[in-house]
Design a protein around this motif. Structure first.
Motif, PDB file in Angstrom:
ATOM      1  N   UNK A 139       0.613  -1.212  -0.113  1.00 56.44           N
ATOM      2  CA  UNK A 139      -0.164   0.078  -0.111  1.00 56.44           C
ATOM      3  C   UNK A 139       0.700   0.528  -0.250  1.00 56.44           C
ATOM      4  N   UNK A 140       0.426   2.533  -0.376  1.00 56.17           N
ATOM      5  CA  UNK A 140       1.400   3.185  -1.698  1.00 56.17           C
ATOM      6  C   UNK A 140       0.616   4.412  -0.960  1.00 56.17           C
ATOM      7  N   UNK A 141       1.248   5.676  -1.026  1.00 57.46           N
ATOM      8  CA  UNK A 141       0.764   7.294  -0.604  1.00 57.46           C
ATOM      9  C   UNK A 141       0.648   7.690  -2.054  1.00 57.46           C
ATOM     10  N   UNK A 142      -0.405   8.167  -2.714  1.00 57.90           N
ATOM     11  CA  UNK A 142      -0.548   8.629  -3.895  1.00 57.90           C
ATOM     12  C   UNK A 142      -0.144  10.255  -3.924  1.00 57.90           C
ATOM     13  N   UNK A 143      -1.005  10.564  -2.709  1.00 59.44           N
ATOM     14  CA  UNK A 143      -1.072  12.546  -2.556  1.00 59.44           C
ATOM     15  C   UNK A 143      -0.465  12.100  -1.514  1.00 59.44           C
ATOM     16  N   UNK A 144      -0.261  13.667  -0.605  1.00 60.01           N
ATOM     17  CA  UNK A 144       0.201  14.580   0.170  1.00 60.01           C
ATOM     18  C   UNK A 144      -1.302  14.166   1.109  1.00 60.01           C
TER      19      UNK A 144
END
Length: 790
Positions: free
Chosen positions: A329-334
């Motif tokens: 699971x990764x962060x796409x936006x701040x």
């Protein structure tokens, strides 16, 4: 029971008569004897004209693997011409004759000397003949016969491989072909059932079966699952004699592996996952891993993860790790804790290779819930824009506010922010900023013509935590104002011929302006008011930013006026109007009839036989350089004469004169006597200075020392006066040491060493009265007095 077998074979011996050869055979293995007789007739050749030479007998059979102690009896050769008197001799030749088979040359009995193995050699071809013992001539033609070894079941079936390896997909149907095993028997397949092989399974039931005649192994159980059991070992038996009792057998092992098929869907081990992510996590950074388990292997276990729904669908992403089959699971936006601190996602895991045969087992996917908690961190201030662009006119007064930047702390605490300019981006300190409100103002005058853009960086830092800071670029564009007057692009110097005509164009002028003009520059040219009426030239404005200078009269005289300075006024049309006065230099020159200049005044500007101005300047510079070189050389020679005789690395000439003169010991009376400085009476008036080479032999001027002078001050003044008036003294400062103690003192010498030479006795008891500091001396000298008394 006695059994008789008779085998008849006719031979065409090539002789006028036929004889009969009798073969007698008896069993030596416990069976009753049997006799075989062969008779050869003596009829004429024509009676057997159709007979072939060397016809073969019927085959004789001999049992293999004879186990008796005596030789095995094969048969007996007999000729009808044998009278029993020993005149005939029987000879045997062919396969194994003399070694494996022997014959009694008197009786014709044939015996086997060794155990025979049909698998080694099934047939032996022999030849027999009877010869006259005295003459050595054959009495019978050579006869050929065959001994065929009778087979017994002495070889067990042998498989072509010791171990077979096979594989089948799991969940195969009953009767699916696995592998075929093959066994061979070395016994004679044409005789009896010794070589008839039957297959059976000894180990591996009820999972597998084998066809008895072909050796084909098949599955016997439905839905064998690899995840429950992957390896099977099957033992197959091959038995001859058709599988009857007493047959020989051999076995082989078959290792059977169930290969994987996609019959298991992925499953998450838990339904909900919890993760935490700081709000400062940069985009594309991983925050956690989840994994769905799949009992299958290889490509059947490959999983693809996806986010199907949730309030963080656009904030987070998930990728598949191909090595571990995990979902990252990764962060796409701040992230922003202050806006939203909890996200709930639904993640789905799906097999990428689905087998349609097993869709009845259910959907090959699974889902789980992921909760992501955003954690608050102390963030740096955030500017309202990623960059600022400010436009300011170049004539703005100093300390004028030209723009404002704004930043605030995004945290809930909303800490106050102070502003500053990064001086690495504004080395000249042209701008400054109000640390409280972010207003940018000028601290120096601006000039667009010098620098159009100023790129500075503004820093915003929290007052409570200055480490939390951020930067923003500020691009300041200096706008143009009409503050520069037009001017000539070059220095105009032209000439007019003495024989020029009136209204003749002698020069075209143009102008440039450092300022910008949106509609293009419009310059106007005119003569200065003081020259407009009295000038010998006129100026015509061409209205295209150029102007022409024309002659006003017909002739000019260079002897009366050799050079004219014509002032020209150039104006622009911008607001406010700027103008400047430029000067055009006009020389009066002599020209030929075609108007080509010959000379101006008495100076030839461009004369083929004269020197140009540049050449004259170059010659003058060479003469100056030569003179300077001569002067420097002479100065160096003069300075070299004044060099000190003694040169030291530590020679500080403007402070100290160093005398690095080492004495030669007590016997050296020529060395420098430093006692001169200590005793004024020992001055040698004839000694010169030794630190420089004297130009002339000036004798030092010394005044007589006062013998009765006991005042050190007077002595120093006397020496100072001598050095001031000494013509041989160096022109630089030097250090003169006056180590003169005077002629004496009231207290006389205080040295304890000198008191020893007086020979007088002294009382040192007073040292005890001087306190504890002199106690050591009092003890020492008191001890000396006590020693003398003793």
């Amino acid at each position: 029971m006695r059994t008789y077998h008779c085998f008849w074979l006719l031979f065409w011996a090539g002789q006028p008569h036929q004889s009969f050869l009798t073969l007698l055979s008896k069993r030596t293995s416990g069976f009753p004897e049997k006799e075989k007789v062969l008779v050869l007739s003596g009829n004429s050749r024509k009676d057997f004209s159709r007979s072939k030479r060397s016809w073969m007998w019927n085959q004789f059979f001999l049992l293999e693997e004879y186990t008796g102690t005596d030789y095995q009896y094969v048969g007996k050769l007999h000729s009808d011409q044998d009278k029993g008197d020993g005149s005939l001799k029987y000879i045997l030749s062919g396969d194994g004759a003399g070694d494996l088979f022997i014959i009694n040359e008197n009786t014709g009995d044939i015996q086997a000397t060794k155990r025979l193995d049909r698998e080694e050699k099934p047939v032996y071809i022999l030849r027999a003949q009877a010869i006259n013992r005295r003459t050595g001539r054959p009495v019978e033609p050579e006869s050929e016969f065959i001994i065929k070894i009778h087979d017994i079941n002495d070889n067990e079936p042998m498989f072509t491989k010791d171990v077979y390896n096979a594989s089948i997909p799991e969940m195969s149907d009953v009767g699916t072909f696995v592998v075929q095993v093959t066994a061979t028997d070395a016994d004679d397949p044409t005789y009896g059932n010794s070589a008839k092989v039957v297959y059976s399974i000894l180990q591996g039931q009820p999972y597998f079966s084998v066809e008895s005649e072909t050796g084909i192994i098949k599955t016997a159980l439905l839905n064998m699952d690899r995840e429950n059991r992957e390896q099977y070992q099957v033992v197959i038996q091959a038995k001859d004699m058709g599988g009857q009792m007493g047959g020989l057998s051999g076995t082989t092992t078959v290792n059977i592996t169930l290969t994987d098929v996609n019959d298991n869907p992925p499953r998450f081990p838990q339904s909900t996952y919890q993760f935490r992510a700081p709000e400062s996590t940069p985009p594309d950074s991983p925050i956690g891993r989840i994994k769905a388990n799949d009992a299958d292997v290889d490509e059947n276990a490959e999983i693809e993860y996806s986010i199907t729904e949730g309030d963080g669908y656009d904030m987070f992403g998930i990728i598949t790790d191909k090595d571990t089959q995990e979902g990252i699971i990764t962060v796409k936006k701040a992230l922003d804790f202050e806006n939203k601190n909890l996200y709930i996602l639904k993640v789905e895991a799906t097999n990428t290779h689905v087998d349609p045969r097993f869709l009845y087992l259910g959907p090959f996917k699974d889902s789980a819930t992921v909760r992501i908690q955003v954690e608050d961190v102390d963030e740096h201030p955030v500017f309202s824009r990623p960059a600022y662009i400010i436009e300011v006119k170049e004539d703005v007064p100093i300390n004028s506010v030209i723009g404002t930047v704004t930043a605030q702390d995004p945290d809930a605490a909303n800490n106050p922010v102070k502003y500053s300019v990064d001086r690495h981006t504004d080395m000249d300190r042209v701008f400054n900023i109000n640390s409280g409100n972010g207003s940018i103002f000028t601290s120096k005058a601006l000039d667009r013509e010098t620098l159009l853009w100023h790129n500075i960086t503004v820093i915003a830092a929290e007052i409570n935590n200055p480490k939390q800071s951020s930067r923003v670029p500020v691009f300041i564009k200096v706008l143009d104002v009409n503050d520069n007057a037009p001017e000539f692009p070059m220095f105009y110097e032209t000439f007019v011929c003495e024989n020029a005509k009136a209204e003749q164009l002698i020069q075209t002028l143009s102008a440039v302006d450092k300022d910008d003009s949106f509609n293009g520059h419009q310059f106007s040219f005119s003569l200065a008011p003081e020259a407009a009426s009295s000038s010998n030239f006129t100026l015509q404005d061409n209205r295209d930013n150029t102007a022409g200078i024309f002659t006003r009269k017909n002739r000019y005289n260079r002897h009366e006026m050799s050079t004219y300075l014509l002032p020209v006024v150039i104006s622009d049309n911008d607001y406010p109007i700027q103008s400047s006065t430029e000067t055009v230099t006009i020389r009066v020159c002599a020209c030929d009839h075609r108007g080509k200049m010959l000379s101006c005044n008495a100076e030839a500007l461009i004369h083929p036989t004269g020197l140009s101005t540049g050449a004259l300047i170059a010659i003058l510079l060479c003469i100056i350089i030569l003179l300077v070189t001569v002067v420097l050389f002479a100065a160096l020679r003069r300075q070299r004469k004044k060099e000190p005789l003694i040169i030291s690395k530590e020679d500080i000439r403007d402070n100290i004169v160093s005398y690095n003169d080492e004495g030669g010991g007590e016997e050296d009376t020529q060395a420098f006597d430093i006692g001169t400085l200590r005793n004024p009476e020992a001055i040698d008036n004839n000694k010169l200075r030794r630190d420089i080479v004297p130009e002339t032999l000036f004798m030092p001027r010394r005044t007589a020392a006062e013998r009765d002078n006991t005042d050190v001050r007077d002595f120093i003044n006397q020496r100072l006066k001598e050095n001031d008036t000494d013509p041989t003294a160096p022109p630089y400062d030097s250090l003169a040491t006056y180590a003169y103690e005077g002629n004496g003192s009231v207290a006389e010498s205080l040295s304890s060493l000198e008191s020893v030479t007086t020979g007088g006795d002294q009382d040192y008891d007073y040292l005890s009265d001087w306190g504890p500091r002199f106690k050591k001396l009092a003890d020492m000298y008191g001890a000396m007095d006590s020693d003398k008394d003793s």
